[in-house]
Structure formats: C-alpha cells, structure tokens
Design a protein around this motif. Structure first.
Motif, PDB file in Angstrom:
ATOM      1  N   HIS A 117       0.840  -1.189   0.000  1.00 20.52           N
ATOM      2  CA  HIS A 117       0.000   0.000   0.000  1.00 20.52           C
ATOM      3  C   HIS A 117       0.877   1.241   0.000  1.00 20.52           C
ATOM      4  O   HIS A 117       2.096   1.158   0.126  1.00 20.52           O
ATOM      5  CB  HIS A 117      -0.955   0.003   1.194  1.00 20.52           C
ATOM      6  CG  HIS A 117      -0.313   0.333   2.502  1.00 20.52           C
ATOM      7  ND1 HIS A 117       0.558  -0.522   3.148  1.00 20.52           N
ATOM      8  CD2 HIS A 117      -0.394   1.448   3.290  1.00 20.52           C
ATOM      9  CE1 HIS A 117       0.968   0.035   4.278  1.00 20.52           C
ATOM     10  NE2 HIS A 117       0.420   1.237   4.381  1.00 20.52           N
TER      11      HIS A 117
ATOM     12  N   SER B 241       1.300   5.236   1.610  1.00 22.34           N
ATOM     13  CA  SER B 241       0.882   6.175   2.658  1.00 22.34           C
ATOM     14  C   SER B 241       0.929   7.607   2.130  1.00 22.34           C
ATOM     15  O   SER B 241       1.858   7.983   1.416  1.00 22.34           O
ATOM     16  CB  SER B 241       1.809   6.055   3.872  1.00 22.34           C
ATOM     17  OG  SER B 241       1.715   4.773   4.451  1.00 22.34           O
TER      18      SER B 241
ATOM     19  N   SER C 184      -3.376   4.757   2.379  1.00 17.94           N
ATOM     20  CA  SER C 184      -3.702   4.952   3.791  1.00 17.94           C
ATOM     21  C   SER C 184      -3.182   6.303   4.237  1.00 17.94           C
ATOM     22  O   SER C 184      -2.244   6.845   3.651  1.00 17.94           O
ATOM     23  CB  SER C 184      -3.090   3.846   4.664  1.00 17.94           C
ATOM     24  OG  SER C 184      -1.669   3.906   4.631  1.00 17.94           O
TER      25      SER C 184
ATOM     26  N   TYR D  25      -3.332   9.263   7.938  1.00 12.26           N
ATOM     27  CA  TYR D  25      -3.838   9.707   9.234  1.00 12.26           C
ATOM     28  C   TYR D  25      -4.476  11.069   9.007  1.00 12.26           C
ATOM     29  O   TYR D  25      -3.811  12.004   8.552  1.00 12.26           O
ATOM     30  CB  TYR D  25      -2.699   9.834  10.240  1.00 12.26           C
ATOM     31  CG  TYR D  25      -2.172   8.529  10.782  1.00 12.26           C
ATOM     32  CD1 TYR D  25      -2.450   8.125  12.092  1.00 12.26           C
ATOM     33  CD2 TYR D  25      -1.384   7.693  10.002  1.00 12.26           C
ATOM     34  CE1 TYR D  25      -1.951   6.938  12.602  1.00 12.26           C
ATOM     35  CE2 TYR D  25      -0.876   6.503  10.501  1.00 12.26           C
ATOM     36  CZ  TYR D  25      -1.176   6.121  11.801  1.00 12.26           C
ATOM     37  OH  TYR D  25      -0.678   4.950  12.297  1.00 12.26           O
TER      38      TYR D  25
ATOM     39  N   PHE E 186     -12.465   7.574   1.200  1.00  7.45           N
ATOM     40  CA  PHE E 186     -11.670   6.935   2.251  1.00  7.45           C
ATOM     41  C   PHE E 186     -12.582   6.514   3.405  1.00  7.45           C
ATOM     42  O   PHE E 186     -13.564   7.184   3.716  1.00  7.45           O
ATOM     43  CB  PHE E 186     -10.610   7.901   2.781  1.00  7.45           C
ATOM     44  CG  PHE E 186      -9.409   8.067   1.886  1.00  7.45           C
ATOM     45  CD1 PHE E 186      -8.209   7.441   2.196  1.00  7.45           C
ATOM     46  CD2 PHE E 186      -9.482   8.850   0.746  1.00  7.45           C
ATOM     47  CE1 PHE E 186      -7.098   7.597   1.377  1.00  7.45           C
ATOM     48  CE2 PHE E 186      -8.377   9.008  -0.077  1.00  7.45           C
ATOM     49  CZ  PHE E 186      -7.180   8.383   0.235  1.00  7.45           C
TER      50      PHE E 186
ATOM     51  N   VAL F  87      -7.243   6.881  11.287  1.00  9.21           N
ATOM     52  CA  VAL F  87      -6.549   6.149  10.221  1.00  9.21           C
ATOM     53  C   VAL F  87      -7.588   5.820   9.160  1.00  9.21           C
ATOM     54  O   VAL F  87      -8.639   5.242   9.451  1.00  9.21           O
ATOM     55  CB  VAL F  87      -5.901   4.865  10.757  1.00  9.21           C
ATOM     56  CG1 VAL F  87      -5.101   4.174   9.665  1.00  9.21           C
ATOM     57  CG2 VAL F  87      -5.016   5.175  11.959  1.00  9.21           C
TER      58      VAL F  87
ATOM     59  N   ILE G 160      -8.392   4.487   4.961  1.00 12.16           N
ATOM     60  CA  ILE G 160      -7.859   3.721   3.833  1.00 12.16           C
ATOM     61  C   ILE G 160      -8.767   3.891   2.620  1.00 12.16           C
ATOM     62  O   ILE G 160      -9.946   4.224   2.738  1.00 12.16           O
ATOM     63  CB  ILE G 160      -7.694   2.224   4.169  1.00 12.16           C
ATOM     64  CG1 ILE G 160      -9.035   1.624   4.617  1.00 12.16           C
ATOM     65  CG2 ILE G 160      -6.626   2.017   5.220  1.00 12.16           C
ATOM     66  CD1 ILE G 160      -8.975   0.131   4.820  1.00 12.16           C
ATOM     67  N   TYR G 161      -8.169   3.606   1.471  1.00  6.36           N
ATOM     68  CA  TYR G 161      -8.858   3.737   0.182  1.00  6.36           C
ATOM     69  C   TYR G 161      -8.422   2.566  -0.689  1.00  6.36           C
ATOM     70  O   TYR G 161      -7.247   2.207  -0.702  1.00  6.36           O
ATOM     71  CB  TYR G 161      -8.454   5.067  -0.458  1.00  6.36           C
ATOM     72  CG  TYR G 161      -9.098   5.391  -1.785  1.00  6.36           C
ATOM     73  CD1 TYR G 161     -10.397   5.871  -1.865  1.00  6.36           C
ATOM     74  CD2 TYR G 161      -8.383   5.235  -2.974  1.00  6.36           C
ATOM     75  CE1 TYR G 161     -10.972   6.198  -3.086  1.00  6.36           C
ATOM     76  CE2 TYR G 161      -8.951   5.557  -4.198  1.00  6.36           C
ATOM     77  CZ  TYR G 161     -10.248   6.041  -4.247  1.00  6.36           C
ATOM     78  OH  TYR G 161     -10.819   6.365  -5.460  1.00  6.36           O
TER      79      TYR G 161
ATOM     80  N   SER H 285      -9.150  -0.525  -0.117  1.00  6.99           N
ATOM     81  CA  SER H 285      -8.866  -1.675   0.745  1.00  6.99           C
ATOM     82  C   SER H 285      -9.859  -1.680   1.891  1.00  6.99           C
ATOM     83  O   SER H 285     -10.514  -0.673   2.166  1.00  6.99           O
ATOM     84  CB  SER H 285      -7.441  -1.601   1.280  1.00  6.99           C
ATOM     85  OG  SER H 285      -7.145  -2.711   2.107  1.00  6.99           O
TER      86      SER H 285
ATOM     87  N   THR I 277      -8.856  -3.219   5.059  1.00  7.47           N
ATOM     88  CA  THR I 277      -8.083  -3.195   6.302  1.00  7.47           C
ATOM     89  C   THR I 277      -6.635  -2.824   6.005  1.00  7.47           C
ATOM     90  O   THR I 277      -6.174  -2.931   4.868  1.00  7.47           O
ATOM     91  CB  THR I 277      -8.093  -4.581   6.995  1.00  7.47           C
ATOM     92  OG1 THR I 277      -7.521  -5.552   6.109  1.00  7.47           O
ATOM     93  CG2 THR I 277      -9.503  -4.993   7.385  1.00  7.47           C
ATOM     94  N   LEU I 278      -5.934  -2.414   7.043  1.00 11.54           N
ATOM     95  CA  LEU I 278      -4.495  -2.202   6.927  1.00 11.54           C
ATOM     96  C   LEU I 278      -3.776  -3.543   7.076  1.00 11.54           C
ATOM     97  O   LEU I 278      -4.191  -4.384   7.876  1.00 11.54           O
ATOM     98  CB  LEU I 278      -4.008  -1.252   8.027  1.00 11.54           C
ATOM     99  CG  LEU I 278      -4.127   0.245   7.782  1.00 11.54           C
ATOM    100  CD1 LEU I 278      -3.608   1.004   9.001  1.00 11.54           C
ATOM    101  CD2 LEU I 278      -3.348   0.670   6.541  1.00 11.54           C
TER     102      LEU I 278
ATOM    103  N   GLY J 217       3.033   6.229   8.079  1.00 14.78           N
ATOM    104  CA  GLY J 217       2.312   5.068   8.569  1.00 14.78           C
ATOM    105  C   GLY J 217       3.225   4.050   9.222  1.00 14.78           C
ATOM    106  O   GLY J 217       4.395   4.292   9.423  1.00 14.78           O
TER     107      GLY J 217
END
Length: 294
Positions: free
Chosen positions: A73, A75, A108, A110, A124, A270, A272-273, A275, A277-278, A294
């Motif tokens: 991924h 960041s 991902s 913050y 997101f 946090v 994400i786009y 996806s 999950t991280l 990240g």
C-alpha cells in the motif's frame, strides 16, 4: 485574505517536489502553525514522492503532500495548504492527483478532524485511531527500563548487524517491505534501540528531532511491557519534551504515558482507500515512525 485568482487555484498544475523544495515545505508547515520540520521533509522526499502546487503569486508553495510506497500500500501524509489559499480546492486537487498517480494501489493516511471530511468525500474509510501525546517524561521513582520486562528481555542500542532482523520484524508488523524507509532510520534518528528476548530481536524503537521536541516512532514491541521499556530508555536520552502517536487500542500504554507526564493532544483517524483493512499486526504496532509514513 483576498484571493486575486478566484476560480483558478484548483486548476493549477501539480508538480513533483525535490530536495530543493525543502525550505518551501518547511515554510508551508510554519504557515499552518506546525514545526518547520525540514528533517522529516528530508526523509519523506528521500524515501517517497512529494507533490506540490506553486503559489501563483510566486510565494513558494501553495500546497504540498508526501507519498510513500510501502509495498502492498501507499501512505499519504503532510497534506498542507497555505492559509491564504485555504478552502479553495487545493487539497482536493492534490488528492485527486495522488489517487490517479497511484493506480490501483491501496492508500492509507492519518487524518485530522479538519481533513477527515475531505477524505470521506473522496471515498476513504475510517479503520482506526491514534492519540497524540506529548510532554516531559517523568519516570516513577525506582522505575527503570528493566523493571517492566521479564529478565530474559534486554533493551540495548541497535547495531549494524541488527538490520536484517529489524527489517524482518518490521515487515511482519507493518505487512510490507519497508527496506527503503527502515534502512534510513539509523541516520534519521538520534537513537535507535532494540529489544531482545533470549537473543531474538522482538522489538525496536527510535527517537528523532522534530522542532523543539523529540518524537518516538516507530515503536514496535511484542507486548506493552516491552513497549514501556523502550520508551523509558529513549526518554532517558533527552531533556526535550517527547511526542508520539499511539494506536488507541493500546490503552494500557496510553494510560501509563499519561501517568508519566505525557498529555493527550489531538486524535487522528486512520483512513484507507481501495482496501478494507491495513496489512500487518496491530498488536505489535504501537506507534508509526511518523503519521506521514504510517
């Protein structure tokens, strides 16, 4: 402030930043009330890609952000828009450029309270939170690093021959090969520590300068006791205030830090786009290197 280019800012071209833009990036941080942080920008432009929009009036950068590829991924961090150009669509312009430039790679970031609505409109989703804590660390009388861990665990400075083990642990913890980032930690940080359990490396942490504070991150450990030991040892190396961003699920560590003088500040989410999950193991991921990577 009067905008002499109404309706045109969001159409300004986006360009890649270079290290020649470090001062302009720092100026942009200062414009928004952040520490100038040329040290962090230097790292971001070395390990990733910076994007910027030049001020149409020739006053440096109107907006900037940094993108760091982390294997599975990417960041996004340090999205900043000059105060004089706020709410004119520049943040959205930069993010659209990043989304297009990264193809199908999951993203991902913050997000602050102010930035979250923009990212939500872009698609997101929130998957976690981190609390920023800062202040002068005050250890409890008689409390040392070894007091919180089992006798088999040792906290010591990292050596050159630890790098392979750190990279393996980091890949397991963050779910990505971050060799390009982690190999720069010894030079970027003022102190890099590891935790060993019976000769097996199980944790590591770094402290690095950011304005007038020392920031702790990454903070990787198998349990809260080892995380406490790493923080205690790092705190003893500086007289500056400390700052770190702790995953809110590690509430025991957050409570412990509060009892030792680090007060809660902002909470970031946090997001994400592309996806759900991280990647990685959050139970060992107490704090990122910086919220920008990240």
């Amino acid at each position: 402030m009067h905008n002499p280019w109404p309706g045109q800012l969001a159409d300004l071209p986006v360009r890649r930043l270079t290290r020649a833009d470090l001062v302009s990036c720092a100026d942009l941080c200062e414009d928004r009330g952040w520490a100038r942080d040329e040290h962090r920008w230097g790292l971001l432009l070395s390990v990733g890609t910076g994007y910027g929009i030049d001020d149409p009036g020739g006053k440096g950068l109107a907006a900037a952000c940094a993108v760091t590829a982390n294997g599975t991924h990417t960041s996004v961090g340090m999205l900043l828009v000059a105060d004089r150009h706020a709410r004119q669509g520049l943040g959205r312009r930069l993010m659209h450029h990043v989304i297009e430039a990264t193809g199908e790679t999951p993203l991902s970031l913050y997000a602050t309270t102010e930035g979250q609505p923009l990212y939500e409109r872009l698609g997101f989703a929130v998957v976690g939170r981190a609390d920023r804590v800062s202040g002068h660390f005050r250890p409890v009388d008689g409390e040392g690093a070894q007091s919180s861990v089992t006798p088999s665990v040792t906290i010591r400075p990292a050596r050159a021959d630890d790098l392979k083990s750190i990279l393996r642990l980091d890949a397991d913890t963050f779910g990505a090969d971050r060799t390009h980032l982690i190999t720069r930690l010894p030079a970027f940080s003022d102190k890099l520590l590891v935790a060993e359990d019976d000769d097996t490396l199980v944790g590591y942490a770094a402290i690095w300068p950011s304005g007038n504070v020392h920031s702790i991150g990454p903070l990787v450990a198998p349990d809260t006791a080892t995380a406490k030991a790493l923080v205690t040892t790092l705190a003893a190396t500086t007289d500056r205030p400390l700052r770190t961003d702790i995953d809110v699920r590690h509430h025991e560590l957050l409570d412990w830090l509060g009892e030792r003088g680090l007060e809660k500040g902002t909470t970031t989410v946090v997001m994400i786009y592309r996806s759900q999950t991280l990647p990685g193991d959050w139970t060992r991921r107490f704090a990122p290197l910086t919220v920008a990577t990240g």
